[in-house]
Design an enzyme around this catalytic site. Structure first.
Site, PDB file in Angstrom:
ATOM      1  N   TYR A 269     -19.049  -0.746 -15.110  1.00 30.14           N
ATOM      2  CA  TYR A 269     -19.131   0.695 -15.380  1.00 30.14           C
ATOM      3  C   TYR A 269     -18.811   0.988 -16.847  1.00 30.14           C
ATOM      4  CZ  TYR A 269     -18.216   5.718 -14.900  1.00 30.14           C
ATOM      5  OH  TYR A 269     -18.240   7.091 -15.041  1.00 30.14           O
TER       6      TYR A 269
ATOM      7  N   LYS B 152     -21.099   2.673 -19.900  1.00 23.64           N
ATOM      8  CA  LYS B 152     -20.717   3.940 -20.543  1.00 23.64           C
ATOM      9  C   LYS B 152     -20.571   3.753 -22.051  1.00 23.64           C
ATOM     10  CE  LYS B 152     -21.220   6.203 -16.972  1.00 23.64           C
ATOM     11  NZ  LYS B 152     -22.114   7.362 -16.912  1.00 23.64           N
TER      12      LYS B 152
HETATM   13  P1  NAP Z   1     -21.690  12.519  -8.051  1.00 30.85           P
HETATM   14  O1  NAP Z   1     -21.023  13.751  -7.529  1.00 30.85           O
HETATM   15  O2  NAP Z   1     -21.679  11.280  -7.218  1.00 30.85           O
HETATM   16  O3  NAP Z   1     -23.176  12.891  -8.464  1.00 30.85           O
HETATM   17  C1  NAP Z   1     -24.051  11.915  -8.915  1.00 30.85           C
HETATM   18  C2  NAP Z   1     -25.451  12.393  -8.697  1.00 30.85           C
HETATM   19  O4  NAP Z   1     -26.330  11.373  -9.221  1.00 30.85           O
HETATM   20  C3  NAP Z   1     -25.826  12.565  -7.244  1.00 30.85           C
HETATM   21  O5  NAP Z   1     -26.706  13.650  -7.124  1.00 30.85           O
HETATM   22  C4  NAP Z   1     -26.546  11.262  -6.919  1.00 30.85           C
HETATM   23  O6  NAP Z   1     -27.467  11.371  -5.868  1.00 30.85           O
HETATM   24  C5  NAP Z   1     -27.261  11.005  -8.221  1.00 30.85           C
HETATM   25  N1  NAP Z   1     -27.657   9.618  -8.365  1.00 30.85           N
HETATM   26  C6  NAP Z   1     -26.892   8.511  -8.237  1.00 30.85           C
HETATM   27  N2  NAP Z   1     -27.619   7.418  -8.425  1.00 30.85           N
HETATM   28  C7  NAP Z   1     -28.886   7.838  -8.673  1.00 30.85           C
HETATM   29  C8  NAP Z   1     -30.105   7.191  -8.921  1.00 30.85           C
HETATM   30  N3  NAP Z   1     -30.180   5.854  -8.958  1.00 30.85           N
HETATM   31  N4  NAP Z   1     -31.207   7.925  -9.126  1.00 30.85           N
HETATM   32  C9  NAP Z   1     -31.159   9.277  -9.083  1.00 30.85           C
HETATM   33  N5  NAP Z   1     -30.028   9.955  -8.843  1.00 30.85           N
HETATM   34  C10 NAP Z   1     -28.915   9.246  -8.630  1.00 30.85           C
HETATM   35  O7  NAP Z   1     -21.053  12.038  -9.424  1.00 30.85           O
HETATM   36  P2  NAP Z   1     -20.554  12.805 -10.751  1.00 30.85           P
HETATM   37  O8  NAP Z   1     -19.092  12.577 -10.837  1.00 30.85           O
HETATM   38  O9  NAP Z   1     -21.080  14.177 -10.825  1.00 30.85           O
HETATM   39  O10 NAP Z   1     -21.219  11.864 -11.836  1.00 30.85           O
HETATM   40  C11 NAP Z   1     -22.226  12.267 -12.714  1.00 30.85           C
HETATM   41  C12 NAP Z   1     -22.100  11.475 -14.013  1.00 30.85           C
HETATM   42  O11 NAP Z   1     -20.838  11.742 -14.603  1.00 30.85           O
HETATM   43  C13 NAP Z   1     -22.185   9.959 -13.856  1.00 30.85           C
HETATM   44  O12 NAP Z   1     -22.977   9.422 -14.879  1.00 30.85           O
HETATM   45  C14 NAP Z   1     -20.743   9.511 -14.007  1.00 30.85           C
HETATM   46  O13 NAP Z   1     -20.632   8.201 -14.517  1.00 30.85           O
HETATM   47  C15 NAP Z   1     -20.238  10.547 -14.993  1.00 30.85           C
HETATM   48  N6  NAP Z   1     -18.778  10.684 -14.987  1.00 30.85           N
HETATM   49  C16 NAP Z   1     -18.132  11.180 -13.893  1.00 30.85           C
HETATM   50  C17 NAP Z   1     -16.739  11.291 -13.919  1.00 30.85           C
HETATM   51  C18 NAP Z   1     -15.947  11.818 -12.742  1.00 30.85           C
HETATM   52  O14 NAP Z   1     -14.719  11.689 -12.738  1.00 30.85           O
HETATM   53  N7  NAP Z   1     -16.559  12.417 -11.752  1.00 30.85           N
HETATM   54  C19 NAP Z   1     -16.034  10.896 -15.052  1.00 30.85           C
HETATM   55  C20 NAP Z   1     -16.740  10.388 -16.142  1.00 30.85           C
HETATM   56  C21 NAP Z   1     -18.110  10.295 -16.096  1.00 30.85           C
HETATM   57  P3  NAP Z   1     -27.363  10.448  -4.559  1.00 30.85           P
HETATM   58  O15 NAP Z   1     -26.010  10.720  -3.983  1.00 30.85           O
HETATM   59  O16 NAP Z   1     -28.478  10.882  -3.719  1.00 30.85           O
HETATM   60  O17 NAP Z   1     -27.485   9.032  -5.033  1.00 30.85           O
END
Ligand code: NAP
Length: 259
Positions: free
Chosen positions: A156, A160
């Site tokens: 991961y 990033k």
């Molecule tokens: P989330 O609630 O799990 O949402 C992720 C979204 O991406 C979901 O709609 C998921 O759909 C979709 N997705 C995953 N794999 C995919 C694929 N192969 N193709 C198309 N869509 C896909 O997560 P989030 O926390 O909002 O994360 C969004 C971004 O923020 C990510 O890049 C993550 O690394 C980054 N981020 C998050 C955090 C945190 O603490 N939440 C911190 C730092 C960075 P499905 O469920 O249908 O797969």
């Protein structure tokens, strides 16, 4: 206001992507919402229409070239233009010590987070070039950019870190087309991502540290909200950020300064 803008948000079915799509819609933008799960993006597109904006659901796995080509072709046919891309889709994947992390697990994290970002930009930059002021926001993380204490998150963190490198490299490459490219680096945000994370023996990869008052200074340890990130995404894509490119913007309540 972003009334005349067409925006693509990947991973828009939940969390940061959904909140960003809704934030753009509140500014009057037309928003294409792309994700793997059809009923989730359809629901978000309906929410966008409920806000009086235009929302279009697109279903694709960002790592799948054929599906992404179809989805972006649909977007191009529907609007004939694109101004903003938010490359947000991503997974935590499997967190485990390096000698336990399996090759297929490593590959899947790289495929979604890195190949997915590449494909998203590879296919949309030709459309962005036609915009008067294109903007790309890549959702990276504090992990791999300022934080290296998340035990077992080697794949991961590597993706990033690479996303920030892509933003910096492309800020130069696309600057001459008037396209800004920035990496937004969230800290812990309350979304669905934890439910999609597999942790195995991460204690073996950890150096134990305790923060008695929590590790996020401005919220006394509470995770941020997807909307906290979405507001910064909209800013980076707005005319107010027209002279900002190639930066990491940490949106983490100070978390990455502590860990
Ligand atoms: P989330 O609630 O799990 O949402 C992720 C979204 O991406 C979901 O709609 C998921 O759909 C979709 N997705 C995953 N794999 C995919 C694929 N192969 N193709 C198309 N869509 C896909 O997560 P989030 O926390 O909002 O994360 C969004 C971004 O923020 C990510 O890049 C993550 O690394 C980054 N981020 C998050 C955090 C945190 O603490 N939440 C911190 C730092 C960075 P499905 O469920 O249908 O797969």
């Amino acid at each position: 206001m972003l009334h005349d803008k067409v925006v693509l948000v990947t991973g828009a079915g939940s969390g940061i992507g959904r909140a960003s799509a809704l934030a753009f819609a509140r500014q009057g933008a037309t928003v294409a919402v792309l994700s793997r799960t059809g009923d989730e993006v359809s629901r978000v597109a309906e929410e966008i229409q409920g806000l009086g904006a235009r929302g279009v659901p697109l279903v694709a796995d960002v790592a799948d070239e054929g599906l992404m080509r179809k989805a972006i072709a649909t977007l191009a046919d529907s609007f004939g233009r694109l101004d903003v891309v938010v490359a947000n889709a991503g997974i935590n994947g499997v967190w485990a010590p390096i000698d336990e992390l399996q090759p297929a697990e490593w590959d899947r994290t790289i495929e979604v987070n890195l190949r997915g970002t590449y494909l998203t930009l590879h296919l949309t930059v030709p459309l962005l070039r036609k915009s008067a002021a294109g903007a790309i926001v890549i959702i990276s993380s504090i992990n791999g950019t300022r934080t290296f204490t998340t035990a077992g998150a080697v794949a991961y963190s590597a993706t990033k870190a690479a996303q920030l490198a892509m933003a910096q490299q492309l800020a130069l490459e696309l600057g001459k087309d008037g396209i800004t490219v920035n990496a937004l680096c969230p800290g812990a945000i309350d979304t669905e991502i934890d439910q999609n994370t597999e942790r195995r023996h991460t204690e073996d990869a950890a150096i134990p540290v305790i923060w008695p008052e929590g590790d996020i200074p401005v919220t006394h340890g509470k995770p941020g909200l997807p909307e906290d990130v979405a507001d910064a995404v909209v800013f980076l894509a707005s005319p107010a950020a027209r002279h900002i490119t190639g930066i990491p913007l940490w949106v983490d309540g100070g978390q990455s300064l502590l860990r």
